[in-house]
Design a protein around this motif. Structure first.
Motif, PDB file in Angstrom:
ATOM      1  N   PRO A 177     -28.636   6.036  11.745  1.00 19.63           N
ATOM      2  CA  PRO A 177     -29.760   5.970  11.117  1.00 19.63           C
ATOM      3  C   PRO A 177     -30.135   5.606   9.509  1.00 19.63           C
ATOM      4  CG  PRO A 177     -29.034   7.898  10.285  1.00 19.63           C
ATOM      5  CD  PRO A 177     -28.234   7.162  12.009  1.00 19.63           C
ATOM      6  N   PHE A 178     -29.074   4.697   9.962  1.00 22.23           N
ATOM      7  CA  PHE A 178     -28.609   4.111   9.206  1.00 22.23           C
ATOM      8  C   PHE A 178     -28.207   2.421   9.411  1.00 22.23           C
ATOM      9  CE2 PHE A 178     -25.061   6.352   9.274  1.00 22.23           C
ATOM     10  CZ  PHE A 178     -23.769   6.032   9.317  1.00 22.23           C
ATOM     11  N   VAL A 179     -28.535   1.417   8.759  1.00 24.06           N
ATOM     12  CA  VAL A 179     -28.035   0.197   8.921  1.00 24.06           C
ATOM     13  C   VAL A 179     -26.192  -0.299   8.567  1.00 24.06           C
ATOM     14  CG1 VAL A 179     -27.710  -3.106   8.275  1.00 24.06           C
ATOM     15  CG2 VAL A 179     -29.824  -0.952   8.280  1.00 24.06           C
ATOM     16  N   ARG A 180     -25.195  -0.704   9.062  1.00 27.92           N
ATOM     17  CA  ARG A 180     -24.245  -0.808   9.636  1.00 27.92           C
ATOM     18  C   ARG A 180     -23.756  -2.173   9.785  1.00 27.92           C
ATOM     19  NH1 ARG A 180     -20.146  -1.421  12.538  1.00 27.92           N
ATOM     20  NH2 ARG A 180     -18.372  -1.214  11.651  1.00 27.92           N
ATOM     21  N   THR A 181     -22.826  -2.544   8.994  1.00 28.12           N
ATOM     22  CA  THR A 181     -22.340  -4.050   9.964  1.00 28.12           C
ATOM     23  C   THR A 181     -20.958  -3.977   8.700  1.00 28.12           C
ATOM     24  OG1 THR A 181     -23.010  -5.615   8.124  1.00 28.12           O
ATOM     25  CG2 THR A 181     -24.352  -5.272   9.673  1.00 28.12           C
ATOM     26  N   SER A 182     -20.226  -4.958   9.373  1.00 29.79           N
ATOM     27  CA  SER A 182     -18.622  -5.014   9.273  1.00 29.79           C
ATOM     28  C   SER A 182     -18.664  -6.296  10.226  1.00 29.79           C
ATOM     29  CB  SER A 182     -17.388  -3.582   9.821  1.00 29.79           C
ATOM     30  OG  SER A 182     -17.549  -4.343  11.316  1.00 29.79           O
ATOM     31  N   PRO A 183     -17.858  -6.847   8.552  1.00 25.15           N
ATOM     32  CA  PRO A 183     -16.704  -8.230   9.363  1.00 25.15           C
ATOM     33  C   PRO A 183     -16.412  -8.395  10.761  1.00 25.15           C
ATOM     34  CG  PRO A 183     -16.319  -7.977   6.797  1.00 25.15           C
ATOM     35  CD  PRO A 183     -16.547  -7.186   7.505  1.00 25.15           C
ATOM     36  N   ASP A 184     -16.144  -8.816  11.487  1.00 29.09           N
ATOM     37  CA  ASP A 184     -15.812  -8.920  12.656  1.00 29.09           C
ATOM     38  C   ASP A 184     -13.813  -8.712  12.774  1.00 29.09           C
ATOM     39  OD1 ASP A 184     -15.717  -8.541  15.222  1.00 29.09           O
ATOM     40  OD2 ASP A 184     -15.411 -11.138  15.511  1.00 29.09           O
ATOM     41  N   HIS A 185     -13.887  -9.494  11.717  1.00 30.54           N
ATOM     42  CA  HIS A 185     -11.916  -9.636  12.042  1.00 30.54           C
ATOM     43  C   HIS A 185     -11.283  -8.773  11.275  1.00 30.54           C
ATOM     44  CE1 HIS A 185     -12.968  -9.273   7.244  1.00 30.54           C
ATOM     45  NE2 HIS A 185     -13.067 -10.436   6.927  1.00 30.54           N
ATOM     46  N   GLY A 186     -11.665  -7.668  10.824  1.00 34.28           N
ATOM     47  CA  GLY A 186     -10.819  -6.045  10.755  1.00 34.28           C
ATOM     48  C   GLY A 186     -10.254  -6.351   9.351  1.00 34.28           C
ATOM     49  N   THR A 187      -9.155  -5.675   9.258  1.00 29.84           N
ATOM     50  CA  THR A 187      -8.731  -6.070   7.842  1.00 29.84           C
ATOM     51  C   THR A 187      -8.085  -6.136   6.971  1.00 29.84           C
ATOM     52  OG1 THR A 187      -6.690  -4.372   8.670  1.00 29.84           O
ATOM     53  CG2 THR A 187      -8.823  -3.096   7.918  1.00 29.84           C
ATOM     54  N   ALA A 188      -7.510  -7.572   7.576  1.00 30.00           N
ATOM     55  CA  ALA A 188      -6.504  -8.573   7.081  1.00 30.00           C
ATOM     56  C   ALA A 188      -5.199  -8.365   6.687  1.00 30.00           C
ATOM     57  CB  ALA A 188      -7.372  -9.812   6.564  1.00 30.00           C
ATOM     58  N   PHE A 189      -5.162  -7.407   7.100  1.00 33.45           N
ATOM     59  CA  PHE A 189      -3.664  -6.824   5.659  1.00 33.45           C
ATOM     60  C   PHE A 189      -2.449  -7.623   5.415  1.00 33.45           C
ATOM     61  CE2 PHE A 189      -5.916  -1.865   6.737  1.00 33.45           C
ATOM     62  CZ  PHE A 189      -5.635  -1.499   5.037  1.00 33.45           C
ATOM     63  N   ASP A 190      -2.379  -8.299   6.938  1.00 32.85           N
ATOM     64  CA  ASP A 190      -1.089  -9.618   6.986  1.00 32.85           C
ATOM     65  C   ASP A 190      -1.630 -10.484   5.899  1.00 32.85           C
ATOM     66  OD1 ASP A 190      -3.241  -9.689   8.325  1.00 32.85           O
ATOM     67  OD2 ASP A 190      -2.180 -11.252   8.796  1.00 32.85           O
TER      68      ASP A 190
ATOM     69  N   ASP B 144     -10.910 -15.683   3.509  1.00 28.10           N
ATOM     70  CA  ASP B 144     -11.970 -16.902   3.913  1.00 28.10           C
ATOM     71  C   ASP B 144     -13.565 -14.995   3.678  1.00 28.10           C
ATOM     72  OD1 ASP B 144     -14.144 -18.328   4.407  1.00 28.10           O
ATOM     73  OD2 ASP B 144     -13.617 -19.042   5.825  1.00 28.10           O
ATOM     74  N   PRO B 145     -14.228 -15.045   2.568  1.00 30.24           N
ATOM     75  CA  PRO B 145     -15.392 -14.585   2.548  1.00 30.24           C
ATOM     76  C   PRO B 145     -16.022 -14.960   3.391  1.00 30.24           C
ATOM     77  CG  PRO B 145     -14.956 -15.629   1.225  1.00 30.24           C
ATOM     78  CD  PRO B 145     -13.798 -16.785   1.012  1.00 30.24           C
ATOM     79  N   SER B 146     -16.255 -15.721   4.557  1.00 27.95           N
ATOM     80  CA  SER B 146     -17.594 -15.699   5.148  1.00 27.95           C
ATOM     81  C   SER B 146     -17.724 -13.980   6.056  1.00 27.95           C
ATOM     82  CB  SER B 146     -17.409 -17.288   6.128  1.00 27.95           C
ATOM     83  OG  SER B 146     -16.436 -18.869   5.135  1.00 27.95           O
ATOM     84  N   SER B 147     -17.179 -14.492   6.882  1.00 32.40           N
ATOM     85  CA  SER B 147     -17.740 -12.789   7.677  1.00 32.40           C
ATOM     86  C   SER B 147     -18.423 -11.869   6.965  1.00 32.40           C
ATOM     87  CB  SER B 147     -16.007 -13.077   8.391  1.00 32.40           C
ATOM     88  OG  SER B 147     -16.741 -12.210   9.804  1.00 32.40           O
ATOM     89  N   MET B 148     -17.292 -11.502   5.752  1.00 34.90           N
ATOM     90  CA  MET B 148     -17.996 -10.603   5.192  1.00 34.90           C
ATOM     91  C   MET B 148     -18.876 -11.108   3.823  1.00 34.90           C
ATOM     92  SD  MET B 148     -17.399  -7.770   3.225  1.00 34.90           S
ATOM     93  CE  MET B 148     -17.810  -6.595   2.397  1.00 34.90           C
TER      94      MET B 148
END
Length: 60
Positions: A14-27, A35-39
């Motif tokens: 019932p709401f829009v949900r998107t997220s970057p495909d790259h995951g958390t990048a904790f490493d 690189d913020p491009s995916s965000m």
């Protein structure tokens, strides 16, 4: 293929949900390497989906 622009989205909510495909990048967190491009792409797609939903709601 498009790692820097890839976006995940969940449909049927019932709401829009998107997220970057790259995951958390904790490493690489805190190292100035991210690189913020995916965000940015996830935010832009989310905004487009919200606008589309609003237009559909207004058309009813």
């Amino acid at each position: 293929m498009a790692f820097d622009r890839a976006v995940n989205t969940t449909i049927g909510l019932p709401f829009v949900r998107t997220s970057p495909d790259h995951g958390t990048a904790f490493d690489i967190a805190g190292r100035g390497l991210a690189d913020p491009s995916s965000m940015v792409a996830a935010i832009q797609l989310g905004a487009q989906l919200v606008k589309h939903r609003q237009m559909q709601t207004e058309a009813k």
